[in-house]
Design an enzyme around this catalytic site. Sequence first.
Site, mmCIF file in Angstrom:
data_model
loop_
_atom_site.group_PDB
_atom_site.id
_atom_site.type_symbol
_atom_site.label_atom_id
_atom_site.label_comp_id
_atom_site.label_asym_id
_atom_site.label_seq_id
_atom_site.Cartn_x
_atom_site.Cartn_y
_atom_site.Cartn_z
ATOM 1 N N ASP A 83 34.192 -90.258 -25.082
ATOM 2 C CA ASP A 83 35.179 -88.795 -24.920
ATOM 3 C C ASP A 83 35.939 -88.861 -25.748
ATOM 4 O O ASP A 83 37.466 -90.009 -26.185
ATOM 5 C CB ASP A 83 36.034 -88.975 -23.698
ATOM 6 C CG ASP A 83 36.015 -87.166 -22.743
ATOM 7 O OD1 ASP A 83 36.699 -86.664 -24.548
ATOM 8 O OD2 ASP A 83 35.932 -86.755 -21.830
ATOM 9 N N ASP A 94 36.674 -80.329 -27.004
ATOM 10 C CA ASP A 94 36.263 -82.272 -26.012
ATOM 11 C C ASP A 94 35.387 -81.717 -26.283
ATOM 12 O O ASP A 94 34.211 -81.082 -25.189
ATOM 13 C CB ASP A 94 37.706 -81.174 -24.852
ATOM 14 C CG ASP A 94 38.092 -82.435 -24.286
ATOM 15 O OD1 ASP A 94 37.118 -83.258 -24.150
ATOM 16 O OD2 ASP A 94 38.689 -82.541 -23.267
ATOM 17 N N HIS A 154 37.972 -77.828 -17.285
ATOM 18 C CA HIS A 154 39.640 -77.660 -17.322
ATOM 19 C C HIS A 154 39.545 -75.982 -18.505
ATOM 20 O O HIS A 154 38.176 -76.368 -19.943
ATOM 21 C CB HIS A 154 40.560 -78.274 -17.854
ATOM 22 C CG HIS A 154 39.942 -79.252 -19.026
ATOM 23 N ND1 HIS A 154 40.632 -78.867 -20.160
ATOM 24 C CD2 HIS A 154 38.857 -80.578 -19.447
ATOM 25 C CE1 HIS A 154 39.882 -79.943 -21.120
ATOM 26 N NE2 HIS A 154 39.086 -81.166 -20.485
ATOM 27 N N HIS A 162 44.691 -79.493 -21.426
ATOM 28 C CA HIS A 162 44.288 -79.237 -19.898
ATOM 29 C C HIS A 162 45.106 -77.753 -18.844
ATOM 30 O O HIS A 162 46.935 -77.809 -18.844
ATOM 31 C CB HIS A 162 45.037 -80.343 -19.018
ATOM 32 C CG HIS A 162 44.391 -81.707 -19.547
ATOM 33 N ND1 HIS A 162 43.231 -82.126 -17.549
ATOM 34 C CD2 HIS A 162 43.247 -82.011 -20.210
ATOM 35 C CE1 HIS A 162 42.519 -83.087 -18.361
ATOM 36 N NE2 HIS A 162 41.986 -83.129 -20.106
ATOM 37 N N GLU A 187 32.728 -80.494 -17.644
ATOM 38 C CA GLU A 187 32.402 -81.785 -18.315
ATOM 39 C C GLU A 187 31.777 -82.507 -15.989
ATOM 40 O O GLU A 187 32.681 -83.589 -15.405
ATOM 41 C CB GLU A 187 33.633 -82.983 -18.403
ATOM 42 C CG GLU A 187 34.322 -82.388 -17.929
ATOM 43 C CD GLU A 187 36.019 -82.825 -18.858
ATOM 44 O OE1 GLU A 187 35.689 -84.220 -18.687
ATOM 45 O OE2 GLU A 187 37.409 -82.821 -19.282
ATOM 46 N N GLU A 281 29.235 -83.674 -21.616
ATOM 47 C CA GLU A 281 31.013 -82.517 -21.824
ATOM 48 C C GLU A 281 30.409 -81.856 -22.945
ATOM 49 O O GLU A 281 29.658 -82.546 -23.642
ATOM 50 C CB GLU A 281 32.256 -83.187 -21.867
ATOM 51 C CG GLU A 281 33.335 -82.178 -22.149
ATOM 52 C CD GLU A 281 34.724 -82.894 -22.113
ATOM 53 O OE1 GLU A 281 34.988 -84.160 -22.762
ATOM 54 O OE2 GLU A 281 35.797 -82.076 -21.762
#
Length: 295
Positions: A83, A94, A154, A162, A187, A281
């Site tokens: 990740d 992300d 998020h 976040h 995710e 994700e």
Amino acid sequence: MEGLDCLLKAGEVARAVRAAIPEMVGPGTSLLTIAERVEELIREHGCTPAFPCNISLDAVAAHYSPPPGDFSTLPRNSVVKVDFGVSVDGYIADTALTITDTAWGEVLKKAVEEALRAAVKVVEAGVKVSEVGAAVQNTLMKFGVKPIRNLTGHEIRRFNLHAGVSIPNVSSGNGARLEEGHVYAIEPFATLADGAGEVRDVQPATIYRLELRKPSSKLSEQENVLVKIIDDRFNGLPYSLRWLSDLPEVLETHQKLVRRGLVKAYPMLVERTGRPVAQAEHTVLVEKNGCVVIT
Ligand code: MN
Ligand code: MN
């Protein structure tokens, strides 16, 4: 560059880096080597890692980034989550992928990837986050695997990984709605049917974030200097001690900041019953009638 161009560039680099990861990962490879190579690739593209590359094994769902001097290597028969995030001037993409050489890992990987696809399909302005969670949960159930109900996606804002709204991986009843022009990471995490479907905090922490971003008269001069360095380097984003290892004798001062609660330390998130976890994700930009998958 305008904000949208920065975000699109971050996404383009995230895709290129992600494509290079499977061939880096295999039994016997050092976790530290993989993390450093991922972060180096991001920098070679002229971008900055938005947070330390996470390499989480088996029941560790997230939040393990190899600390300085980590000699651990990947075992056979594992479920590996890589990740990472790419930042262009604070605009963040992300993304994560699962790599496995096991049959159970393959099922989990397929399930989370399919769940992510299903979630992306329902995303548009005005949709309740709970509906996104329902799409994840329903897809995972079809594969006979279990969502991790206390891990979420998020919202992402500039220099804020976040931010605001969470995107559940189950139908949670959360009435918050996705907003046009906002950016979210989705995710799905899943474990096997006999797992608890829940993670708990496990030490050690290997990822940190500065919470107090200004000097304080309560701190020693050394502590204030370190606060300033961390703030200048990471702009409120998470970091690894690897990224401070050029500073002499930094560990003791850093630990003081953690003890004072000025630096938040993120422990590992581990499946409660020790069952393996997979993750997929993407980062999406919400539009009126759909979304753009940035990553
Ligand atoms: Mn991530
Ligand atoms: Mn994320």
